[in-house]
Scaffold this active site. Structure first.
Site, PDB file in Angstrom:
ATOM      1  N   GLU A 115      10.293  -5.772   6.569  1.00 33.26           N
ATOM      2  CA  GLU A 115      11.111  -4.488   6.712  1.00 33.26           C
ATOM      3  C   GLU A 115      12.296  -4.541   7.567  1.00 33.26           C
ATOM      4  O   GLU A 115      12.094  -5.020   8.594  1.00 33.26           O
ATOM      5  CB  GLU A 115      10.145  -3.404   6.976  1.00 33.26           C
ATOM      6  CG  GLU A 115      10.714  -1.838   6.536  1.00 33.26           C
ATOM      7  CD  GLU A 115       9.515  -0.935   6.710  1.00 33.26           C
ATOM      8  OE1 GLU A 115       9.291  -0.364   5.766  1.00 33.26           O
ATOM      9  OE2 GLU A 115       9.286  -0.588   7.769  1.00 33.26           O
TER      10      GLU A 115
ATOM     11  N   ASP B 155      -0.262  -0.104   9.959  1.00 37.40           N
ATOM     12  CA  ASP B 155       0.883  -1.113   9.889  1.00 37.40           C
ATOM     13  C   ASP B 155       0.621  -2.152   8.932  1.00 37.40           C
ATOM     14  O   ASP B 155       1.439  -2.733   8.331  1.00 37.40           O
ATOM     15  CB  ASP B 155       1.098  -1.758  11.241  1.00 37.40           C
ATOM     16  CG  ASP B 155       1.364  -0.733  12.217  1.00 37.40           C
ATOM     17  OD1 ASP B 155       2.456  -0.005  12.198  1.00 37.40           O
ATOM     18  OD2 ASP B 155       0.736  -0.288  13.057  1.00 37.40           O
TER      19      ASP B 155
ATOM     20  N   ASP C  21       5.435  -6.009   8.705  1.00 34.71           N
ATOM     21  CA  ASP C  21       6.030  -4.541   9.275  1.00 34.71           C
ATOM     22  C   ASP C  21       6.160  -5.064  10.682  1.00 34.71           C
ATOM     23  O   ASP C  21       5.300  -4.828  11.428  1.00 34.71           O
ATOM     24  CB  ASP C  21       4.950  -3.455   8.910  1.00 34.71           C
ATOM     25  CG  ASP C  21       5.367  -2.417   9.376  1.00 34.71           C
ATOM     26  OD1 ASP C  21       6.733  -1.892   9.448  1.00 34.71           O
ATOM     27  OD2 ASP C  21       4.840  -1.433   9.946  1.00 34.71           O
TER      28      ASP C  21
END
Length: 172
Positions: A70, A142, A7
């Site tokens: 992502e 996260d 992430d």
């Protein structure tokens, strides 16, 4: 097989590693690489370097077979979006440099794969990650997101493998 989910973030880069054996998944590790905030370009370069070194250390320690990141969304602040894009570049570079194929997924695709709904909230995503990886303890939000990205990639790899096996047998 081990899958690394990332992430991307400039302050907090979440990471999560899962093991995949057929349809079974297990938690290996998760964490957050933190960089301190600063104002100048030199500070930005140092922060990116810190993120890169941290991510390389995670890859060296956990030796994943695949990675996923992502995709970045554009927000109101163009400068913030650009900096996030630079952190995302680090998230793509570190695994690529280690020889890993890197998948990329939009946030809605991750949510849809993990929860079943593309506009799920963070709490729903975290709940479903806990369901799919029993006993997991997140190092932070996260890291939870990174584990969701790893699960998403693992599911897509499983689907691709099944499709390839079906086409080898002549099944469409």
């Amino acid at each position: 097989m081990r899958v690394l989910g990332i992430d991307p973030g400039l302050r907090n880069m979440g990471w999560g590693v899962i093991s995949v054996d057929g349809s079974r998944m297990g938690h290996v590790a998760n964490g957050v690489i933190r960089s301190s905030a600063g104002g100048g370009l030199q500070d930005l370069a140092a922060r990116l370097s810190h993120l890169f070194a941290g991510l390389c250390a995670v890859i060296a320690e956990h030796r994943p077979d695949a990675a996923a990141v992502e995709q970045t969304f554009v927000n109101k602040d163009a400068a913030g979006t650009l900096k996030l894009g630079q952190a995302r570049g680090i998230a793509l570079l570190a695994p690529a440099q280690a020889g890993l194929a890197v998948g990329e997924y939009a946030p809605n695709a991750v949510k849809k794969t993990v929860v079943g709904v593309g506009h799920a909230g963070k709490e729903q995503v975290q709940h479903m990650v806990r369901v799919q990886l029993p006993g997991v303890v997140f190092d932070g939000p996260d890291a939870a997101d990174a584990l969701a990205i790893a699960i998403c990639h693992a599911r897509h790899l499983q689907g691709r493998s099944l499709r390839e096996a079906g086409s080898r047998r002549g099944v469409a």
